[in-house]
Design a protein around this motif. Structure first.
Motif, PDB file in Angstrom:
ATOM      1  N   TYR A  33       0.840  -1.186   0.000  1.00 12.05           N
ATOM      2  CA  TYR A  33       0.000   0.000   0.000  1.00 12.05           C
ATOM      3  C   TYR A  33       0.877   1.238   0.000  1.00 12.05           C
ATOM      4  CZ  TYR A  33      -3.974  -2.943   1.146  1.00 12.05           C
ATOM      5  OH  TYR A  33      -4.960  -3.880   1.113  1.00 12.05           O
ATOM      6  N   PHE A  35       0.869   5.558   0.435  1.00 13.27           N
ATOM      7  CA  PHE A  35       0.124   6.628   1.083  1.00 13.27           C
ATOM      8  C   PHE A  35       0.769   7.983   0.767  1.00 13.27           C
ATOM      9  CE2 PHE A  35      -2.227   4.071   4.303  1.00 13.27           C
ATOM     10  CZ  PHE A  35      -1.556   2.873   4.189  1.00 13.27           C
ATOM     11  N   THR A  95       3.646   0.608   2.937  1.00 14.68           N
ATOM     12  CA  THR A  95       3.592  -0.532   3.839  1.00 14.68           C
ATOM     13  C   THR A  95       3.292  -1.778   3.038  1.00 14.68           C
ATOM     14  OG1 THR A  95       2.575  -1.495   5.803  1.00 14.68           O
ATOM     15  CG2 THR A  95       1.140  -0.231   4.375  1.00 14.68           C
ATOM     16  N   GLY A  97       2.102  -4.455   4.628  1.00  4.91           N
ATOM     17  CA  GLY A  97       1.118  -5.191   5.384  1.00  4.91           C
ATOM     18  C   GLY A  97       1.737  -6.116   6.395  1.00  4.91           C
ATOM     19  N   GLY A  98       1.205  -7.290   6.504  1.00  2.00           N
ATOM     20  CA  GLY A  98       1.577  -8.171   7.594  1.00  2.00           C
ATOM     21  C   GLY A  98       0.619  -7.933   8.746  1.00  2.00           C
ATOM     22  N   THR A 100       0.901  -6.066  11.258  1.00  2.00           N
ATOM     23  CA  THR A 100       0.848  -4.666  11.681  1.00  2.00           C
ATOM     24  C   THR A 100       1.044  -3.779  10.466  1.00  2.00           C
ATOM     25  OG1 THR A 100       3.206  -4.649  12.107  1.00  2.00           O
ATOM     26  CG2 THR A 100       1.772  -5.207  13.950  1.00  2.00           C
ATOM     27  N   ASN A 101       0.920  -2.505  10.670  1.00  2.00           N
ATOM     28  CA  ASN A 101       1.032  -1.558   9.561  1.00  2.00           C
ATOM     29  C   ASN A 101       2.300  -0.731   9.683  1.00  2.00           C
ATOM     30  OD1 ASN A 101      -2.315  -1.267  10.267  1.00  2.00           O
ATOM     31  ND2 ASN A 101      -1.567  -2.139   8.382  1.00  2.00           N
ATOM     32  N   LYS A 102       3.440  -1.367   9.628  1.00  2.00           N
ATOM     33  CA  LYS A 102       4.681  -0.622   9.706  1.00  2.00           C
ATOM     34  C   LYS A 102       4.815   0.204   8.446  1.00  2.00           C
ATOM     35  CE  LYS A 102       9.668  -1.236  10.135  1.00  2.00           C
ATOM     36  NZ  LYS A 102      10.766  -2.205  10.316  1.00  2.00           N
ATOM     37  N   LEU A 103       4.868   1.492   8.615  1.00  2.00           N
ATOM     38  CA  LEU A 103       4.877   2.425   7.500  1.00  2.00           C
ATOM     39  C   LEU A 103       6.281   2.958   7.299  1.00  2.00           C
ATOM     40  CD1 LEU A 103       2.286   3.117   5.984  1.00  2.00           C
ATOM     41  CD2 LEU A 103       2.179   5.247   7.223  1.00  2.00           C
ATOM     42  N   PHE A 105       8.503   5.771   5.535  1.00  2.00           N
ATOM     43  CA  PHE A 105       8.286   7.100   4.976  1.00  2.00           C
ATOM     44  C   PHE A 105       9.451   7.544   4.112  1.00  2.00           C
ATOM     45  CE2 PHE A 105       4.543   8.952   6.939  1.00  2.00           C
ATOM     46  CZ  PHE A 105       4.288   8.068   7.967  1.00  2.00           C
ATOM     47  N   GLY A 106       9.132   8.394   3.136  1.00  2.00           N
ATOM     48  CA  GLY A 106      10.161   9.139   2.454  1.00  2.00           C
ATOM     49  C   GLY A 106      10.596  10.297   3.331  1.00  2.00           C
TER      50      GLY A 106
ATOM     51  N   ASN B  31      -3.228  -1.294  16.890  1.00  2.00           N
ATOM     52  CA  ASN B  31      -1.828  -0.924  16.668  1.00  2.00           C
ATOM     53  C   ASN B  31      -1.546   0.510  17.102  1.00  2.00           C
ATOM     54  OD1 ASN B  31      -1.465  -3.384  15.310  1.00  2.00           O
ATOM     55  ND2 ASN B  31      -2.219  -2.483  13.420  1.00  2.00           N
ATOM     56  N   TYR B  35       6.969   7.403  16.236  1.00  2.00           N
ATOM     57  CA  TYR B  35       7.922   7.799  15.210  1.00  2.00           C
ATOM     58  C   TYR B  35       8.708   9.012  15.714  1.00  2.00           C
ATOM     59  CZ  TYR B  35       5.597   5.038  11.553  1.00  2.00           C
ATOM     60  OH  TYR B  35       5.083   4.017  10.795  1.00  2.00           O
ATOM     61  N   VAL B 101      -4.886  -5.751   5.742  1.00  2.00           N
ATOM     62  CA  VAL B 101      -3.646  -5.018   5.907  1.00  2.00           C
ATOM     63  C   VAL B 101      -3.728  -3.673   5.205  1.00  2.00           C
ATOM     64  CG1 VAL B 101      -2.292  -7.121   6.085  1.00  2.00           C
ATOM     65  CG2 VAL B 101      -2.644  -6.062   3.853  1.00  2.00           C
TER      66      VAL B 101
END
Lengths: 115, 116
Positions: A33, A35, A95, A97-98, A100-103, A105-106, B31, B35, B101
């Motif tokens: 995904y 964003f 992300t 997925g998995g 959790t939603n570890k995002l 970033f740029g 969750n 950050y 997800v």
């Protein structure tokens, strides 16, 4: 490894100009995904759009539009007829997925719209 | 609307102090994330939690710990603050029902921490 690159550190335009913010991503996952978030001077990140890897259809929302191209691993963001209120830092994120939603970033693009 | 609230917007602490940054969300999200944002580096993930009392390290956990005793609250702890931890800290939360997800992550307004 996953990575998001926003090569434009700062962009300055005059009000009513169109501006495109670039985002290039790297991932080995087939499902992911993308964003875009806006961060005005107040600091809070505002969600703008989410796109999944199976939907390459471009999207338009008012003056905002997004161009997702898997062939070039890009997810670019265009603001048409920019306004002073568009001045902010814009972040592209990824992300895969998995549970959790570890995002990821740029580094962000600072957009300054001059009156 | 989802609301993620960070208790302190601006803090000034001395080197060596123990610092607590609190974050509360009101949408029953599973969750929660912390950050850190620095100029030219974007947002980097420190820790995240996918359930009460569960936590996982992010990309830069050194010098930090976290606590999640209740679902709505996620605390970031600097055991002994140092000047290189001067930064803006952003808390976030999201909901991930099994299989869904990529759910949107919502952010708080940020906490500006200065360590002198």
């Amino acid at each position: 490894a996953q990575k998001v690159t926003q090569a434009q550190t700062e962009i300055s335009v005059v009000e009513k100009e169109d501006v495109t913010l670039d985002c290039v991503y790297e991932t080995r996952d087939t499902t992911y995904y993308l964003f875009w978030y806006k961060q005005p001077p107040s600091g809070e990140l505002v969600f703008l759009i989410r796109r999944n890897s199976f939907d390459e259809q471009n999207e338009i929302s008012g003056r905002y539009s997004w161009n997702f191209q898997k062939s070039t691993s890009s997810f670019n963001f265009t603001i048409t007829a920019s306004q002073v209120v568009d001045s902010a830092v814009y972040f592209c994120a990824l992300t895969s997925g998995g549970a959790t939603n570890k995002l990821i970033f740029g580094t962000g693009t600072l957009l300054a719209v001059q009156p | 609307d989802v609301k993620v609230t960070q208790s302190s917007r601006y803090l000034v602490k001395r080197t060596g102090e123990k610092v607590f940054l609190e974050c509360v969300q009101d949408m029953d999200h599973e969750n929660m994330f912390w950050y850190r944002q620095d100029p030219g580096l974007g947002l980097r993930l420190i820790y995240f939690s996918y359930d009460v009392k569960m936590k996982e390290k992010g990309d830069i956990p050194e010098g930090y710990s976290v606590s999640r005793e209740k679902k709505e609250r996620f605390s970031l702890i600097l055991e002994s603050a140092s000047t290189n931890q001067t930064s803006m800290y952003l808390c976030a939360s999201s909901s991930t029902p099994a299989g869904r997800v990529g759910n949107t992550i919502y952010f708080g307004e940020g906490s500006w921490l200065t360590v002198v």
